[in-house]
Write a protein that holds these residues in place. Structure first.
Motif, PDB file in Angstrom:
ATOM      1  N   THR A   1      45.038  37.110  37.398  1.00  0.00           N
ATOM      2  CA  THR A   1      44.572  37.163  36.023  1.00  0.00           C
ATOM      3  C   THR A   1      44.077  35.795  35.626  1.00  0.00           C
ATOM      4  N   ALA A   2      43.111  35.785  34.722  1.00  0.00           N
ATOM      5  CA  ALA A   2      42.542  34.515  34.264  1.00  0.00           C
ATOM      6  C   ALA A   2      41.935  34.718  32.902  1.00  0.00           C
ATOM      7  N   THR A   3      41.882  33.655  32.107  1.00  0.00           N
ATOM      8  CA  THR A   3      41.321  33.770  30.773  1.00  0.00           C
ATOM      9  C   THR A   3      39.805  33.664  30.799  1.00  0.00           C
TER      10      THR A   3
ATOM     11  N   ASP B   1      41.118  29.872  44.776  1.00  0.00           N
ATOM     12  CA  ASP B   1      41.433  31.214  45.262  1.00  0.00           C
ATOM     13  C   ASP B   1      40.670  31.495  46.553  1.00  0.00           C
ATOM     14  N   THR B   2      41.269  31.101  47.668  1.00  0.00           N
ATOM     15  CA  THR B   2      40.724  31.371  48.997  1.00  0.00           C
ATOM     16  C   THR B   2      41.788  32.123  49.787  1.00  0.00           C
ATOM     17  N   PRO B   3      41.416  32.774  50.891  1.00  0.00           N
ATOM     18  CA  PRO B   3      42.435  33.494  51.669  1.00  0.00           C
ATOM     19  C   PRO B   3      43.625  32.624  52.055  1.00  0.00           C
TER      20      PRO B   3
ATOM     21  N   VAL C   1      42.200  29.988  37.931  1.00  0.00           N
ATOM     22  CA  VAL C   1      42.226  29.399  39.262  1.00  0.00           C
ATOM     23  C   VAL C   1      40.788  29.096  39.691  1.00  0.00           C
ATOM     24  N   GLY C   2      40.628  28.157  40.598  1.00  0.00           N
ATOM     25  CA  GLY C   2      39.290  27.807  41.055  1.00  0.00           C
ATOM     26  C   GLY C   2      38.669  28.894  41.901  1.00  0.00           C
TER      27      GLY C   2
END
Length: 255
Positions: free
Chosen positions: A2-4, A192-194, A223-224
């Motif tokens: 989740t992110a704003t 946000d990478t694997p 998150v980036g």
């Protein structure tokens, strides 16, 4: 997750990297793949490298499989990349890996972390320098992490290797600037990478938290996205940054 808010794609400057030849290590997925994609979209010809191609590896890059944990592996990779490109103008040392160790970190893990997170960049750069010195607009970006400043105990080996990378980058910038080769570093926050997300979930779980709870602490509210560091790296490689050398740019959402 989740992110704003979410990443908003930016406009690529047409032909910004036209005629430029780039090598991106760790370029098969995540941040490396996003960097390769950004450079290709700007007109560059790109070689990506990792041990294996992934579904995210840009199809219009030239992929060369290689293991950068040894000096011989790094030399072979660079030689193959230079042969494929006909020279080299841009280098992104993005290869890296982090494994969490709760308790004592084995000696072999320290050696492996130093090899892939620090020495790979040293060795690739040394092998690439003869070609970079022939370029009129050569630039290098080394990719580090905020963990280098104060690593949690389970990532002490990773943080130490990246701290060494940052120290070496500063020295390298001073060494190469008189030759017109710009060296800069990006110091990344949570992206946000694997690999990065799996690592964060492991660390958060050990603290009884979720990745979403950790991400919620980022001041900019999300998150980036891999394209966030890719934009910063593209800027540092571009002529827009032609008077920037020896810098360490934090790309972390304000964390």
């Amino acid at each position: 997750m989740t992110a704003t808010n979410v990443f908003v794609p930016t406009s690529v400057i047409p032909g910004e990297f036209a005629g430029r030849r780039a090598l991106v290590t760790g370029g098969s997925r995540g941040i490396g793949a996003a960097v390769a994609r950004r450079l290709i979209d700007g007109g560059a010809t790109v070689v990506t490298t990792a041990r294996d191609r992934a579904k995210d590896t840009p199809q219009d890059s030239t992929f060369i499989s290689g293991d950068l944990r040894t000096a011989e592996g790094a030399r072979r990779l660079v030689d193959a990349a230079v042969d494929a490109l006909g020279g080299l103008d841009l280098l992104v040392n993005n290869a890296g890996a982090a494994r969490v160790h709760f308790g004592e970190i084995p000696d072999a893990e320290w050696e492996d972390s130093l090899a892939i997170n620090f020495l790979s960049a040293v060795r690739v750069t040394a092998a690439a320098l003869p070609s970079l010195k022939e370029s009129p607009r050569a630039a290098i970006v080394n990719v580090s992490t905020g963990v280098s400043a104060k690593p949690p105990a389970p990532l002490a080996h990773y943080g130490a290797a990246k701290a060494a990378l940052e120290s070496w980058s500063a020295s390298l910038a001073a060494q190469l600037s008189p030759a017109g080769i710009r060296v800069n570093t990006v110091v990344l926050g949570m992206v946000d990478t694997p690999g990065g997300t799996e690592l964060l979930e492991t660390m958060a779980g050990a603290m009884g938290a979720s990745a979403e709870q950790v991400w919620s602490s980022i001041p900019l509210g999300r998150v980036g996205d891999p394209r966030d560091p890719a934009e910063a790296i593209a800027f540092l490689l571009s002529d827009r940054a032609q008077w920037i050398a020896g810098s360490s740019l934090a790309v972390n959402g304000g964390a």
